[in-house]
Motif scaffolding. Structure first.
Motif, short mmCIF file in Angstrom:
data_model
loop_
_atom_site.label_atom_id
_atom_site.label_comp_id
_atom_site.label_asym_id
_atom_site.label_seq_id
_atom_site.Cartn_x
_atom_site.Cartn_y
_atom_site.Cartn_z
N CYS A 203 10.31 -2.83 8.65
CA CYS A 203 10.39 -4.30 8.74
C CYS A 203 9.12 -4.87 9.34
CB CYS A 203 11.56 -4.72 9.63
SG CYS A 203 13.15 -4.22 9.00
N ALA A 204 8.60 -4.18 10.36
CA ALA A 204 7.43 -4.70 11.07
C ALA A 204 6.22 -4.82 10.17
CB ALA A 204 7.12 -3.80 12.26
N LEU A 205 6.17 -3.97 9.11
CA LEU A 205 5.03 -4.01 8.19
C LEU A 205 4.84 -5.38 7.56
CD1 LEU A 205 5.36 -0.60 6.33
CD2 LEU A 205 3.35 -1.42 7.57
N ARG A 206 5.91 -6.18 7.52
CA ARG A 206 5.82 -7.51 6.91
C ARG A 206 5.01 -8.48 7.77
NH1 ARG A 206 8.45 -7.96 1.91
NH2 ARG A 206 9.40 -5.94 1.58
N GLY A 207 4.88 -8.19 9.05
CA GLY A 207 4.17 -9.10 9.95
C GLY A 207 2.67 -9.04 9.74
N ASP A 208 1.98 -10.14 10.08
CA ASP A 208 0.52 -10.06 10.06
C ASP A 208 -0.02 -9.79 11.46
OD1 ASP A 208 0.84 -12.56 11.25
OD2 ASP A 208 0.08 -13.68 9.53
N SER A 226 -2.59 -9.73 5.88
CA SER A 226 -1.49 -10.07 4.96
C SER A 226 -0.80 -8.82 4.42
CB SER A 226 -2.03 -10.85 3.77
OG SER A 226 -2.67 -11.98 4.24
N PHE A 227 0.51 -8.94 4.24
CA PHE A 227 1.31 -7.84 3.71
C PHE A 227 1.03 -7.64 2.21
CE2 PHE A 227 5.22 -6.61 1.41
CZ PHE A 227 5.37 -5.33 1.92
N VAL A 228 0.78 -6.39 1.84
CA VAL A 228 0.65 -6.04 0.43
C VAL A 228 1.61 -4.87 0.20
CG1 VAL A 228 -0.92 -5.23 -1.38
CG2 VAL A 228 -1.79 -6.67 0.47
N PRO A 229 2.56 -5.03 -0.75
CA PRO A 229 3.53 -3.95 -0.95
C PRO A 229 2.84 -2.62 -1.27
CG PRO A 229 4.14 -5.90 -2.23
CD PRO A 229 2.78 -6.16 -1.67
N GLY A 230 3.36 -1.54 -0.68
CA GLY A 230 2.86 -0.20 -1.01
C GLY A 230 1.50 0.13 -0.42
N ASP A 231 1.03 -0.66 0.55
CA ASP A 231 -0.27 -0.42 1.17
C ASP A 231 -0.15 0.73 2.17
OD1 ASP A 231 -2.60 -0.45 2.63
OD2 ASP A 231 -2.71 -2.64 2.78
N ILE A 232 -0.56 1.93 1.75
CA ILE A 232 -0.39 3.13 2.57
C ILE A 232 -1.24 3.06 3.85
CG2 ILE A 232 -0.59 5.66 2.59
CD1 ILE A 232 1.49 4.77 0.63
N GLN A 233 -2.43 2.49 3.70
CA GLN A 233 -3.32 2.40 4.87
C GLN A 233 -2.71 1.53 5.96
OE1 GLN A 233 -7.16 1.04 3.62
NE2 GLN A 233 -7.87 3.13 3.23
N ARG A 234 -2.05 0.45 5.51
CA ARG A 234 -1.39 -0.45 6.48
C ARG A 234 -0.31 0.31 7.25
NH1 ARG A 234 -0.74 -6.01 6.30
NH2 ARG A 234 1.16 -6.87 7.17
N GLN A 235 0.46 1.09 6.49
CA GLN A 235 1.54 1.87 7.12
C GLN A 235 0.95 2.84 8.14
OE1 GLN A 235 4.07 3.82 4.21
NE2 GLN A 235 4.12 1.99 2.96
N GLN A 236 -0.16 3.48 7.75
CA GLN A 236 -0.79 4.46 8.65
C GLN A 236 -1.34 3.78 9.90
OE1 GLN A 236 -0.51 7.78 7.80
NE2 GLN A 236 -1.03 7.91 9.98
N ARG A 237 -1.96 2.60 9.69
CA ARG A 237 -2.53 1.87 10.84
C ARG A 237 -1.43 1.51 11.83
NH1 ARG A 237 -5.22 -3.49 9.93
NH2 ARG A 237 -5.60 -3.47 12.16
#
Ligand SMILES: Nc1ncnc2c1ncn2[C@@H]1O[C@H](COP(=O)(O)OP(=O)(O)OP(=O)(O)O)[C@@H](O)[C@H]1O
Length: 247
Positions: A203-208, A226-237
């Motif tokens: 859920c938190a991944l949706r936040g900026d 900004s949230f981009v669906p399926g952004d693996i780097q964002r998840q890792q960060r």
């Protein structure tokens, strides 16, 4: 720099002599999707309730749109909450005797509201939220996901300054969770300011912007963009950052 729509300074709160929030300073920029994370009992919901005027802090100042709301009377606070704030909770608080559509239009028909306009906007929201087929059902006759999507519609019907969401997907399965998160991302993309509490990284991944609360203090803040669906780097960060916070 974005306008600060909600500002908290020196917010402290204790329950039964035990400090839950200690001297918290927090800014919520207009148009941001801020997520408050932290371990269970860290004080996330307490902070959300203090900032939204649902509960009073023991000390500190809160400003909404540049005006102090700390000392205002409960009647004025109730009006502010009703006119300017939208709320979504884990448990879906819809009126059980009203249909989903009525739940939203009744919330929208506050003082000075144009009923025909509210109905038109509710119809649009129901279309967008894929609820048109269940609009005349009672909350007890729809799925948890449908009920929570209606709760999102109810929260935004009055074009609030801020939507406060406390674990809005906590009672939903994964597919209904994603439906509600997509709605939150959608309203945020349209400029809605959102402040959400969650203990769920998905859920938190949706936040900026993520704020980590620990032992009554803000321990860290992460700007995620900004949230981009399926952004693996964002998840890792986010995952690396949470690990560094002691998650
Ligand atoms: N009304 C209350 N009366 C007494 N204690 C309370 C009250 N509300 C919260 N607390 C206590 O304050 C602490 C913080 O609670 P809060 O609900 O803010 O935590 P949280 O970070 O949102 O936790 P969770 O993720 O488990 O929901 C907890 O120890 C909780 O038991």
């Amino acid at each position: 720099m974005a306008e600060i729509i909600l500002k908290g300074r020196g917010i402290s709160k204790s329950f039964d002599g035990i400090k839950v929030l200690e001297n918290i300073d927090i800014d919520i920029p207009k148009g941001s999707f801020t997520v408050i994370m932290g371990s269970s009992g860290a004080g996330k919901s307490t902070l959300l309730y203090a900032l939204s005027g649902m509960d009073k802090p023991n000390s500190g100042e809160i400003e909404y749109k540049g005006k102090s709301i700390t000392g205002i009377l409960e009647k004025q606070m109730a009006e502010l909450r009703s006119e300017e704030f939208g709320f979504i909770f884990q448990q879906i608080h819809l009126v059980s005797s009203l249909t989903l559509f009525e739940n939203v239009t009744v919330a929208g028909c506050a003082r000075k509201a144009d009923t025909a306009d509210v109905i038109k906007r509710t119809e649009k929201l129901f279309e967008k939220m894929n609820l048109s087929g269940v609009r005349n059902k009672l909350p007890s006759a729809v799925s948890g996901g449908e009920g929570q999507r209606a709760a999102v519609a109810r929260a935004v019907i009055k074009n609030p300054g801020i939507v406060f969401a406390d674990e809005p997907t906590g009672a939903l399965n994964r597919s209904n969770t994603d439906g509600v998160l997509d709605l939150l991302s959608g309203i945020h993309n349209e400029g809605q300011t959102v402040l959400m509490v969650t203990h769920d990284m998905h859920c938190a991944l949706r936040g900026d912007r993520i704020i980590y609360l620990d032992d009554g203090h803000i321990k860290g803040e992460l700007s995620l963009g900004s949230f981009v669906p399926g952004d693996i780097q964002r998840q890792q960060r986010l995952s690396d950052w949470l690990a560094a916070q002691g998650w």
